[in-house]
Design an enzyme around this catalytic site. Structure first.
Site, PDB file in Angstrom:
ATOM      1  N   ASP A  82      -5.697  -0.625   5.614  1.00  4.27           N
ATOM      2  CA  ASP A  82      -6.653  -1.043   6.632  1.00  4.27           C
ATOM      3  C   ASP A  82      -7.884  -0.139   6.630  1.00  4.27           C
ATOM      4  O   ASP A  82      -9.027  -0.612   6.696  1.00  4.27           O
ATOM      5  CB  ASP A  82      -6.000  -1.002   8.022  1.00  4.27           C
ATOM      6  CG  ASP A  82      -4.732  -1.836   8.065  1.00  4.27           C
ATOM      7  OD1 ASP A  82      -4.573  -2.707   7.191  1.00  4.27           O
ATOM      8  OD2 ASP A  82      -3.907  -1.600   8.960  1.00  4.27           O
ATOM      9  N   ASP A 121       0.824  -1.226   0.000  1.00  2.37           N
ATOM     10  CA  ASP A 121       0.000   0.000   0.000  1.00  2.37           C
ATOM     11  C   ASP A 121       0.854   1.272   0.000  1.00  2.37           C
ATOM     12  O   ASP A 121       0.620   2.192  -0.776  1.00  2.37           O
ATOM     13  CB  ASP A 121      -1.062   0.004   1.125  1.00  2.37           C
ATOM     14  CG  ASP A 121      -0.513  -0.044   2.532  1.00  2.37           C
ATOM     15  OD1 ASP A 121       0.692  -0.366   2.701  1.00  2.37           O
ATOM     16  OD2 ASP A 121      -1.282   0.232   3.472  1.00  2.37           O
TER      17      ASP A 121
HETATM   18  C1  GLA Z   1      -0.389  -2.771   8.352  1.00  2.00           C
HETATM   19  C2  GLA Z   1      -0.582  -1.343   7.881  1.00  2.00           C
HETATM   20  C3  GLA Z   1      -1.052  -1.292   6.428  1.00  2.00           C
HETATM   21  C4  GLA Z   1      -0.183  -2.162   5.530  1.00  2.00           C
HETATM   22  C5  GLA Z   1       0.038  -3.530   6.151  1.00  2.00           C
HETATM   23  C6  GLA Z   1       1.026  -4.364   5.371  1.00  2.00           C
HETATM   24  O1  GLA Z   1      -1.605  -3.436   8.416  1.00  2.00           O
HETATM   25  O2  GLA Z   1      -1.526  -0.695   8.690  1.00  2.00           O
HETATM   26  O3  GLA Z   1      -1.075   0.034   5.989  1.00  2.00           O
HETATM   27  O4  GLA Z   1       1.020  -1.523   5.233  1.00  2.00           O
HETATM   28  O5  GLA Z   1       0.492  -3.456   7.481  1.00  2.00           O
HETATM   29  O6  GLA Z   1       0.484  -4.732   4.161  1.00  2.00           O
END
Ligand code: GLA
Length: 337
Positions: A152, A20
């Site tokens: 997320d 992301d």
């Molecule tokens: C966490 C972060 C997300 C993403 C994931 C890895 O969940 O909050 O933004 O970077 O790790 O994919």
């Protein structure tokens, strides 16, 4: 405004990890477990009173001066500060928070809490969900101190029942992909190792990706074509991002064709890449992956930021997941109840 109850779901990322913040691709979905926030208006006082029911802890602060704090309080104060900064009126109220999503399990209790807080506190919840996800992300980045991306928050605020979301973080285009499991089962198993994004390793990976961009003379790893020639550990980090983006599209194609037999090997490849190239695994996660595959999972991989948290596994019809596994399936986005 009368009493408002809002629910923020957790999320599972089917595939597309650590992509992301590299303008890449991911395929998450909102789940059933989550966080519920109840907001009762207070007649006067210009203050917010908050209680974390599961922890038995309280907080109280002035609406116009939500000074910084740590732990769950940082989320509440940060959300109030960001809502006000974005021009939303926040009334004095008493907030109660409870949930069934263990903190640090990699299922995004943080985004669940941010989304539920926003929907409970907003006067009118008919707001642009992508903008709200960005606001929640600012809470996490600027008030909690975790440099997480938007994965997320978008999953939690834009999820759809029965669908995974193919998110392209370059332009934030979101495309629903039906996730029809039939007699297959997707489960999560808590590795027992808690992770903290605000702690070093996640932020360190982000810094490595930025260093790789600089070495390659590009703005984001989405523009990288090869990892070759970069020094260790940057070569592995870039290779992970490149191969993981390709796996997201392969998974979207497999799901659209109802080809769940293809999904397991993709989960396995994603895990190997996160373990070997991205070095985001820990022994507890490796033990959970082995236990799930021994029990008949066709693929298992860490979900979320890694360095602990949950493992996701896909079981074919007839196989029995080991004790401690919880079934997951795509559910609705954050909403008022
Ligand atoms: C966490 C972060 C997300 C993403 C994931 C890895 O969940 O909050 O933004 O970077 O790790 O994919």
């Amino acid at each position: 405004m009368s009493r408002v109850v809002a629910r923020g779901p957790g999320r599972v990322n089917l595939i597309g990890e650590h992509t992301d913040y590299n303008d890449g691709l991911a395929l998450p979905f909102a789940i059933d477990r989550g966080v519920t926030v109840t907001a009762e208006p207070l007649a006067r006082g210009g203050r917010i009173e908050a209680r974390a029911l599961d922890l038995g802890e309280e907080d109280e602060f002035a609406l116009d001066d939500p000074a910084s704090a740590t732990g769950w309080r940082a989320f509440v104060r940060g959300t109030v500060a960001e809502l006000r900064a974005a021009g939303h009126a926040v009334r004095p109220c008493r907030i109660a928070i409870e949930g069934d999503l263990p903190h640090g399990s990699g299922l995004s209790s943080s985004a669940a809490l941010e989304a539920a807080l926003c929907l409970a506190l907003l006067e009118d919840d008919d707001v642009d969900r992508v903008e709200l996800a960005k606001l929640c992300s600012r809470v996490e980045n600027d008030h909690v101190g975790a440099r997480t991306g938007l994965l997320d928050q978008l999953a939690v605020l834009c999820g759809q029942d029965g669908q995974a979301l193919r998110i392209d973080f370059r332009d934030l285009a979101i495309e629903p992909v039906p996730l029809e499991l039939g007699d297959w089962r997707l489960v999560t198993l808590d590795s027992g190792a808690s992770h903290e994004h605000a702690a070093g390793s996640y932020n360190e990976r982000r810094a490595e990706c930025a260093a790789a961009c600089e070495a390659l003379g590009i703005d984001s790893l989405r523009d990288a074509v090869s990892a070759e020639g970069l020094p260790a550990p940057l070569e592995g980090r870039v290779r992970h991002v490149l191969t993981e983006n390709a796996r997201v599209d392969a998974m979207a194609v497999a799901l659209a064709a109802g080809d769940l037999a293809r999904a397991g090997p993709l989960l396995r490849e994603s895990h190997a890449s996160l373990r070997d190239d991205y070095e985001a695994s820990v022994p507890e996660v490796e033990r959970a992956v082995v236990a799930l595959e021994r029990a008949g999972a066709t693929g298992a991989r860490m979900v979320g930021g890694g360095f602990g948290g949950s493992v996701l596994a896909l079981f074919p019809p007839g196989a029995t997941p080991p004790d401690g596994c919880v079934s997951v399936a795509p559910g609705p986005a954050a909403r008022r109840l």
